[in-house]
Design an enzyme around this catalytic site. Structure first.
Site, PDB file in Angstrom:
ATOM      1  N   GLY A  78       0.773  -1.245   0.000  1.00  0.00           N
ATOM      2  CA  GLY A  78       0.000   0.000   0.000  1.00  0.00           C
ATOM      3  C   GLY A  78       0.797   1.283   0.000  1.00  0.00           C
ATOM      4  O   GLY A  78       0.349   2.291  -0.536  1.00  0.00           O
TER       5      GLY A  78
ATOM      6  N   GLU B 244       4.383   3.898   6.112  1.00  0.00           N
ATOM      7  CA  GLU B 244       3.140   3.130   5.997  1.00  0.00           C
ATOM      8  C   GLU B 244       2.110   3.927   5.209  1.00  0.00           C
ATOM      9  O   GLU B 244       2.107   5.161   5.250  1.00  0.00           O
ATOM     10  CB  GLU B 244       2.555   2.884   7.399  1.00  0.00           C
ATOM     11  CG  GLU B 244       2.723   1.484   7.931  1.00  0.00           C
ATOM     12  CD  GLU B 244       1.809   0.453   7.270  1.00  0.00           C
ATOM     13  OE1 GLU B 244       1.354   0.664   6.130  1.00  0.00           O
ATOM     14  OE2 GLU B 244       1.564  -0.572   7.914  1.00  0.00           O
ATOM     15  N   ASP B 245       1.197   3.222   4.547  1.00  0.00           N
ATOM     16  CA  ASP B 245       0.090   3.905   3.869  1.00  0.00           C
ATOM     17  C   ASP B 245      -0.936   4.400   4.882  1.00  0.00           C
ATOM     18  O   ASP B 245      -1.288   5.570   4.921  1.00  0.00           O
ATOM     19  CB  ASP B 245      -0.580   2.975   2.843  1.00  0.00           C
ATOM     20  CG  ASP B 245      -0.935   1.594   3.404  1.00  0.00           C
ATOM     21  OD1 ASP B 245      -0.669   1.337   4.599  1.00  0.00           O
ATOM     22  OD2 ASP B 245      -1.481   0.775   2.654  1.00  0.00           O
TER      23      ASP B 245
ATOM     24  N   ASP C 295      -4.416   1.686  11.074  1.00  0.00           N
ATOM     25  CA  ASP C 295      -5.805   1.456  11.492  1.00  0.00           C
ATOM     26  C   ASP C 295      -5.745   1.050  12.968  1.00  0.00           C
ATOM     27  O   ASP C 295      -5.625   1.903  13.845  1.00  0.00           O
ATOM     28  CB  ASP C 295      -6.341   0.353  10.552  1.00  0.00           C
ATOM     29  CG  ASP C 295      -7.796   0.021  10.721  1.00  0.00           C
ATOM     30  OD1 ASP C 295      -8.194  -0.346  11.827  1.00  0.00           O
ATOM     31  OD2 ASP C 295      -8.552   0.087   9.746  1.00  0.00           O
TER      32      ASP C 295
ATOM     33  N   LYS D 232      -6.124   6.303  11.467  1.00  0.00           N
ATOM     34  CA  LYS D 232      -7.501   6.272  11.978  1.00  0.00           C
ATOM     35  C   LYS D 232      -7.408   6.244  13.506  1.00  0.00           C
ATOM     36  O   LYS D 232      -7.195   5.177  14.093  1.00  0.00           O
ATOM     37  CB  LYS D 232      -8.224   5.009  11.499  1.00  0.00           C
ATOM     38  CG  LYS D 232      -8.468   4.950  10.001  1.00  0.00           C
ATOM     39  CD  LYS D 232      -9.241   3.687   9.666  1.00  0.00           C
ATOM     40  CE  LYS D 232      -9.335   3.438   8.196  1.00  0.00           C
ATOM     41  NZ  LYS D 232      -9.885   2.105   7.877  1.00  0.00           N
TER      42      LYS D 232
ATOM     43  N   PHE E 187     -13.501   2.784   5.608  1.00  0.00           N
ATOM     44  CA  PHE E 187     -12.586   2.109   4.691  1.00  0.00           C
ATOM     45  C   PHE E 187     -12.295   3.010   3.492  1.00  0.00           C
ATOM     46  O   PHE E 187     -13.190   3.573   2.884  1.00  0.00           O
ATOM     47  CB  PHE E 187     -13.206   0.786   4.218  1.00  0.00           C
ATOM     48  CG  PHE E 187     -12.244  -0.056   3.438  1.00  0.00           C
ATOM     49  CD1 PHE E 187     -11.266  -0.799   4.078  1.00  0.00           C
ATOM     50  CD2 PHE E 187     -12.302  -0.078   2.047  1.00  0.00           C
ATOM     51  CE1 PHE E 187     -10.358  -1.556   3.357  1.00  0.00           C
ATOM     52  CE2 PHE E 187     -11.406  -0.843   1.311  1.00  0.00           C
ATOM     53  CZ  PHE E 187     -10.433  -1.582   1.965  1.00  0.00           C
ATOM     54  N   VAL E 188     -11.006   3.153   3.179  1.00  0.00           N
ATOM     55  CA  VAL E 188     -10.593   4.034   2.078  1.00  0.00           C
ATOM     56  C   VAL E 188      -9.772   3.257   1.042  1.00  0.00           C
ATOM     57  O   VAL E 188      -9.154   2.246   1.362  1.00  0.00           O
ATOM     58  CB  VAL E 188      -9.774   5.245   2.597  1.00  0.00           C
ATOM     59  CG1 VAL E 188     -10.638   6.190   3.399  1.00  0.00           C
ATOM     60  CG2 VAL E 188      -8.567   4.810   3.421  1.00  0.00           C
TER      61      VAL E 188
ATOM     62  N   ASP F 134      -5.862  -0.495  -1.597  1.00  0.00           N
ATOM     63  CA  ASP F 134      -6.731  -1.294  -2.459  1.00  0.00           C
ATOM     64  C   ASP F 134      -7.977  -1.799  -1.749  1.00  0.00           C
ATOM     65  O   ASP F 134      -8.041  -1.834  -0.522  1.00  0.00           O
ATOM     66  CB  ASP F 134      -5.964  -2.512  -2.985  1.00  0.00           C
ATOM     67  CG  ASP F 134      -5.792  -3.585  -1.899  1.00  0.00           C
ATOM     68  OD1 ASP F 134      -5.327  -3.244  -0.798  1.00  0.00           O
ATOM     69  OD2 ASP F 134      -6.140  -4.750  -2.150  1.00  0.00           O
TER      70      ASP F 134
ATOM     71  N   ARG G 283      -5.725   0.810  -6.305  1.00  0.00           N
ATOM     72  CA  ARG G 283      -4.436   1.387  -5.893  1.00  0.00           C
ATOM     73  C   ARG G 283      -3.992   2.519  -6.813  1.00  0.00           C
ATOM     74  O   ARG G 283      -3.244   3.395  -6.427  1.00  0.00           O
ATOM     75  CB  ARG G 283      -3.334   0.315  -5.923  1.00  0.00           C
ATOM     76  CG  ARG G 283      -3.487  -0.788  -4.894  1.00  0.00           C
ATOM     77  CD  ARG G 283      -2.188  -1.578  -4.809  1.00  0.00           C
ATOM     78  NE  ARG G 283      -2.354  -2.871  -4.169  1.00  0.00           N
ATOM     79  CZ  ARG G 283      -2.369  -3.073  -2.854  1.00  0.00           C
ATOM     80  NH1 ARG G 283      -2.237  -2.056  -2.033  1.00  0.00           N
ATOM     81  NH2 ARG G 283      -2.511  -4.270  -2.361  1.00  0.00           N
TER      82      ARG G 283
HETATM   83  P1  5GP Z   1      -3.741  -2.249  11.083  1.00  0.00           P
HETATM   84  O1  5GP Z   1      -2.861  -3.397  11.500  1.00  0.00           O
HETATM   85  O2  5GP Z   1      -3.181  -0.911  11.487  1.00  0.00           O
HETATM   86  O3  5GP Z   1      -5.144  -2.451  11.562  1.00  0.00           O
HETATM   87  O4  5GP Z   1      -3.849  -2.294   9.512  1.00  0.00           O
HETATM   88  C1  5GP Z   1      -2.762  -1.926   8.730  1.00  0.00           C
HETATM   89  C2  5GP Z   1      -2.913  -2.273   7.282  1.00  0.00           C
HETATM   90  O5  5GP Z   1      -4.268  -2.600   6.947  1.00  0.00           O
HETATM   91  C3  5GP Z   1      -2.561  -1.088   6.407  1.00  0.00           C
HETATM   92  O6  5GP Z   1      -1.198  -1.071   6.108  1.00  0.00           O
HETATM   93  C4  5GP Z   1      -3.414  -1.326   5.185  1.00  0.00           C
HETATM   94  O7  5GP Z   1      -2.736  -2.181   4.304  1.00  0.00           O
HETATM   95  C5  5GP Z   1      -4.642  -2.016   5.732  1.00  0.00           C
HETATM   96  N1  5GP Z   1      -5.745  -1.060   5.973  1.00  0.00           N
HETATM   97  C6  5GP Z   1      -6.139  -0.531   7.146  1.00  0.00           C
HETATM   98  N2  5GP Z   1      -7.170   0.314   6.975  1.00  0.00           N
HETATM   99  C7  5GP Z   1      -7.429   0.315   5.644  1.00  0.00           C
HETATM  100  C8  5GP Z   1      -8.378   1.021   4.824  1.00  0.00           C
HETATM  101  O8  5GP Z   1      -9.223   1.834   5.246  1.00  0.00           O
HETATM  102  N3  5GP Z   1      -8.307   0.768   3.479  1.00  0.00           N
HETATM  103  C9  5GP Z   1      -7.412  -0.106   2.945  1.00  0.00           C
HETATM  104  N4  5GP Z   1      -7.444  -0.262   1.628  1.00  0.00           N
HETATM  105  N5  5GP Z   1      -6.504  -0.774   3.684  1.00  0.00           N
HETATM  106  C10 5GP Z   1      -6.526  -0.559   5.011  1.00  0.00           C
END
Ligand code: 5GP
Length: 186
Positions: A57, A111-112, A115, A143, A164-165, A171, A177
């Site tokens: 991402g 990081e992209d 969450d 977030k 969700f984005v 993606d 993407r």
């Molecule tokens: P976390 O472990 O912080 O919950 O999730 C991290 C990863 O989940 C991010 O690097 C991303 O790849 C994916 N992710 C989390 N939120 C989103 C979202 O809103 N949209 C998308 N496309 N991917 C997300």
């Protein structure tokens, strides 16, 4: 016959079974990245940081950010994953590993989106075992609501609601993407 002109609402973007609407424009992303890069250039001057880009991402964000980094730096890539569809699976897989000696180095993890923060939390623990001097985290999106981890997010472009984005590297089931703007689910 005379028609009243109403502003035309852009059609939502359909990716498989879900619809998305425009959320953050590329021009706004670029302006935040310029500020972020300037801060990193100042904060980490003389430290020759290693940028570790989290694939897939972060590839577009990292490319735009790192092009604006003017201090000496190295770039490495790692692939972690915890998402399937629009939900975090909570299971982290490290598919592409690191082959750099990070002992004593300043690291910026790119990081992209953060969450829950759980994916990064596990990765940061792995990095700590490699005895770097310091580790910073840069993310395009955060977030704050679902964020559960304790690590500080040092450089952030936008804090967003818990929706969700897609786009700008992010993606939905492999699609979306390639958009230069960020969209959110309708
Ligand atoms: P976390 O472990 O912080 O919950 O999730 C991290 C990863 O989940 C991010 O690097 C991303 O790849 C994916 N992710 C989390 N939120 C989103 C979202 O809103 N949209 C998308 N496309 N991917 C997300």
């Amino acid at each position: 016959m005379k028609f009243t002109k109403y502003p035309v609402m852009p059609a939502p973007w359909k990716l498989n079974d879900k619809y998305f609407e425009k959320f953050i424009l590329n021009a706004d992303i670029q302006s935040k990245i310029t500020d972020l890069a300037a801060k990193i250039n100042t904060d980490l001057a003389g430290k020759k940081p290693v940028f570790i880009v989290v694939l897939n991402g972060a590839f577009i964000f990292a490319s735009d950010l790192i092009k604006k980094i003017t201090i000496d730096c190295e770039i490495a890539f790692v692939k972690l994953s915890s998402y399937k569809g629009t939900q975090s699976s909570g299971v982290v897989q490290q598919i592409i590993g690191l082959d750099l000696d990070l002992k004593g180095r300043t690291i910026v993890v790119v990081e992209d989106i953060i969450d829950t923060g759980l994916t990064l939390d596990i990765f940061l623990k792995t990095l700590a075992e490699m005895e770097p001097a310091e580790v910073k985290v840069a993310a395009c999106l955060l977030k704050p609501e679902p964020f559960k981890a304790r690590f500080p997010v040092d450089y952030i472009c936008f804090s967003i609601p818990n929706e969700f984005v897609v786009g700008y590297g992010l993606d939905y089931d492999g699609l979306g993407r390639n958009s230069e703007d960020i969209y959110k689910i309708v």
